[in-house]
Design a protein around this motif. Structure first.
Motif, mmCIF file in Angstrom:
data_model
loop_
_atom_site.group_PDB
_atom_site.id
_atom_site.type_symbol
_atom_site.label_atom_id
_atom_site.label_comp_id
_atom_site.label_asym_id
_atom_site.label_seq_id
_atom_site.Cartn_x
_atom_site.Cartn_y
_atom_site.Cartn_z
ATOM 1 N N GLY A 1 29.230 1.102 29.261
ATOM 2 C CA GLY A 1 28.621 2.389 28.860
ATOM 3 C C GLY A 1 27.892 2.279 27.698
ATOM 4 O O GLY A 1 26.905 2.929 27.623
ATOM 5 N N LEU A 2 28.062 1.546 26.665
ATOM 6 C CA LEU A 2 27.282 1.295 25.638
ATOM 7 C C LEU A 2 25.925 0.853 26.197
ATOM 8 O O LEU A 2 24.683 1.273 25.651
ATOM 9 N N THR A 3 25.920 -0.061 26.990
ATOM 10 C CA THR A 3 24.569 -0.609 27.666
ATOM 11 C C THR A 3 23.772 0.424 28.432
ATOM 12 O O THR A 3 22.508 0.803 27.919
ATOM 13 N N ALA A 4 24.444 1.362 28.969
ATOM 14 C CA ALA A 4 23.798 2.543 29.739
ATOM 15 C C ALA A 4 23.404 3.363 28.981
ATOM 16 O O ALA A 4 22.186 4.041 28.863
ATOM 17 N N ARG A 5 24.035 3.969 27.869
ATOM 18 C CA ARG A 5 23.819 4.746 26.807
ATOM 19 C C ARG A 5 22.523 4.365 25.822
ATOM 20 O O ARG A 5 21.542 5.327 25.787
ATOM 21 N N TYR A 6 22.423 3.112 25.596
ATOM 22 C CA TYR A 6 21.308 2.645 24.838
ATOM 23 C C TYR A 6 19.959 2.595 25.869
ATOM 24 O O TYR A 6 19.077 3.119 25.348
ATOM 25 N N ILE A 7 20.115 2.248 26.834
ATOM 26 C CA ILE A 7 19.079 2.277 27.832
ATOM 27 C C ILE A 7 18.441 3.628 28.165
ATOM 28 O O ILE A 7 17.364 3.921 27.976
ATOM 29 N N PHE A 8 19.351 4.623 28.193
ATOM 30 C CA PHE A 8 19.047 5.931 28.338
ATOM 31 C C PHE A 8 18.423 6.588 27.228
ATOM 32 O O PHE A 8 17.511 7.614 27.091
ATOM 33 N N SER A 9 19.094 6.231 25.990
ATOM 34 C CA SER A 9 18.512 6.864 24.737
ATOM 35 C C SER A 9 17.110 6.265 24.607
ATOM 36 O O SER A 9 16.318 7.097 23.867
ATOM 37 N N ALA A 10 16.839 4.969 24.721
ATOM 38 C CA ALA A 10 15.360 4.329 24.662
ATOM 39 C C ALA A 10 14.540 5.302 25.743
ATOM 40 O O ALA A 10 13.355 5.526 25.201
ATOM 41 N N TYR A 11 15.098 5.534 26.885
ATOM 42 C CA TYR A 11 14.288 6.389 27.567
ATOM 43 C C TYR A 11 13.867 7.648 27.154
ATOM 44 O O TYR A 11 12.588 8.041 27.127
ATOM 45 N N LEU A 12 14.921 8.528 26.860
ATOM 46 C CA LEU A 12 14.584 9.649 26.014
ATOM 47 C C LEU A 12 13.696 9.740 24.908
ATOM 48 O O LEU A 12 12.750 10.656 24.672
ATOM 49 N N THR A 13 13.980 8.541 24.155
ATOM 50 C CA THR A 13 13.141 8.513 22.861
ATOM 51 C C THR A 13 11.481 8.345 23.234
ATOM 52 O O THR A 13 10.841 8.901 22.865
ATOM 53 N N ARG A 14 11.470 7.476 24.220
ATOM 54 C CA ARG A 14 10.073 7.205 24.962
ATOM 55 C C ARG A 14 9.520 8.408 25.285
ATOM 56 O O ARG A 14 8.357 8.857 25.192
ATOM 57 N N LEU B 1 10.746 11.886 25.276
ATOM 58 C CA LEU B 1 10.813 13.077 24.570
ATOM 59 C C LEU B 1 10.645 12.814 23.020
ATOM 60 O O LEU B 1 9.211 13.219 22.788
ATOM 61 N N ASP B 2 11.480 12.631 22.499
ATOM 62 C CA ASP B 2 11.467 12.342 20.931
ATOM 63 C C ASP B 2 12.589 11.481 20.498
ATOM 64 O O ASP B 2 13.471 11.629 21.228
ATOM 65 N N PRO B 3 12.596 10.979 19.511
ATOM 66 C CA PRO B 3 13.549 10.102 18.834
ATOM 67 C C PRO B 3 14.820 11.289 18.474
ATOM 68 O O PRO B 3 16.025 10.433 18.764
ATOM 69 N N LEU B 4 14.786 12.335 17.888
ATOM 70 C CA LEU B 4 16.031 13.190 17.755
ATOM 71 C C LEU B 4 16.718 13.237 19.174
ATOM 72 O O LEU B 4 17.940 12.937 19.218
ATOM 73 N N THR B 5 16.265 13.527 20.142
ATOM 74 C CA THR B 5 16.939 13.730 21.408
ATOM 75 C C THR B 5 17.472 12.512 21.897
ATOM 76 O O THR B 5 18.516 12.473 22.195
ATOM 77 N N GLY B 6 16.621 11.441 21.805
ATOM 78 C CA GLY B 6 17.100 10.089 22.435
ATOM 79 C C GLY B 6 18.079 9.416 21.450
ATOM 80 O O GLY B 6 19.145 9.021 22.173
ATOM 81 N N LEU B 7 18.228 9.639 20.408
ATOM 82 C CA LEU B 7 19.320 8.894 19.318
ATOM 83 C C LEU B 7 20.399 9.723 19.540
ATOM 84 O O LEU B 7 21.652 9.206 19.191
ATOM 85 N N ASN B 8 20.260 11.207 19.657
ATOM 86 C CA ASN B 8 21.382 12.056 19.638
ATOM 87 C C ASN B 8 22.043 11.953 20.822
ATOM 88 O O ASN B 8 23.677 12.206 20.861
ATOM 89 N N PHE B 9 21.552 11.449 22.013
ATOM 90 C CA PHE B 9 22.148 11.488 23.223
ATOM 91 C C PHE B 9 23.540 10.724 23.248
ATOM 92 O O PHE B 9 24.652 11.190 23.713
ATOM 93 N N SER B 10 23.567 9.506 22.693
ATOM 94 C CA SER B 10 24.795 8.539 22.685
ATOM 95 C C SER B 10 25.710 9.314 21.944
ATOM 96 O O SER B 10 27.056 9.176 22.389
ATOM 97 N N ARG B 11 25.349 9.843 20.676
ATOM 98 C CA ARG B 11 26.539 10.501 19.913
ATOM 99 C C ARG B 11 27.131 11.521 20.748
ATOM 100 O O ARG B 11 28.235 11.780 20.475
ATOM 101 N N GLN B 12 26.509 12.255 21.334
ATOM 102 C CA GLN B 12 26.792 13.741 22.072
ATOM 103 C C GLN B 12 27.778 13.119 22.885
ATOM 104 O O GLN B 12 28.903 13.779 23.268
#
Length: 178
Positions: A119-132, A134-145
């Motif tokens: 789960g953590l690995t998948a969330r990190y990969i998807f957060s990195a993808y969204l950050t790249r 879209l933007d850092p706020l969306t990417g970094l907030n994904f895992s937290r949400q």
């Protein structure tokens, strides 16, 4: 000690994203490097991957702790083959990026290549993808949400990985696995 070190490596990994240092994911080795980066000195020996790159034994997963258990096969060669197809899927430039990212996230969770930390690995990969993408706020907030809305996340994940679902995400990811 393990939790403190694990948190340090996790925060450091997310901080890299803020600096535009996105992980390249082109091979199985890249996935294992991300996993090792996130879990360095954090996963106990019994839960570390025992195959060449991933787990080699059967894994029983209870997504969301709701008693719906799945037994995932122990064939590491088959798992590596599916991860290779997953890599082909995430490299396909003809798929809209949000559909691709979401389906890739769910499919990675469905494959669960590690004993612990999928789960953590998948969330990190998807957060990195969204950050790249879209933007850092969306990417970094994904895992937290996801963690904040764990029950809804677990229910959605169970629905996604249900082979009888035939939803859009299943269509996109299944075409690479059939």
């Amino acid at each position: 000690m393990y939790r403190y070190q694990g948190t340090f490596y996790l925060v450091k990994s997310y901080f890299r994203l803020l600096n535009g240092d996105f992980p390249r994911i082109e091979t199985i080795i890249d996935i294992r490097k991300i996993y090792d980066q996130l879990y360095r000195d954090f996963i106990l020996e019994d839960n570390r991957p025992d195959g060449a790159f991933f787990r080699s034994r059967q894994l029983e997963v209870d997504f969301g702790g709701q008693g719906v258990k799945m037994t995932l096969p122990a064939d590491e060669d088959d798992l590596e083959n599916k991860i290779d197809h997953w890599l082909d899927f995430i490299s396909d430039k003809n798929i809209p990026y949000l559909i691709k990212g979401s389906a890739a996230f769910g499919t990675f969770m469905d494959l669960s290549p590690f004993y612990q930390g999928n789960g953590l690995t998948a969330r990190y990969i998807f957060s990195a993808y969204l950050t790249r993408k879209l933007d850092p706020l969306t990417g970094l907030n994904f895992s937290r949400q996801l963690l904040k809305n764990h029950e809804s996340y677990s229910n959605s994940l169970q629905e996604f990985i249900d082979r009888r679902n035939f939803a859009e995400g299943s269509f996109w990811s299944d075409r690479y696995y059939l």
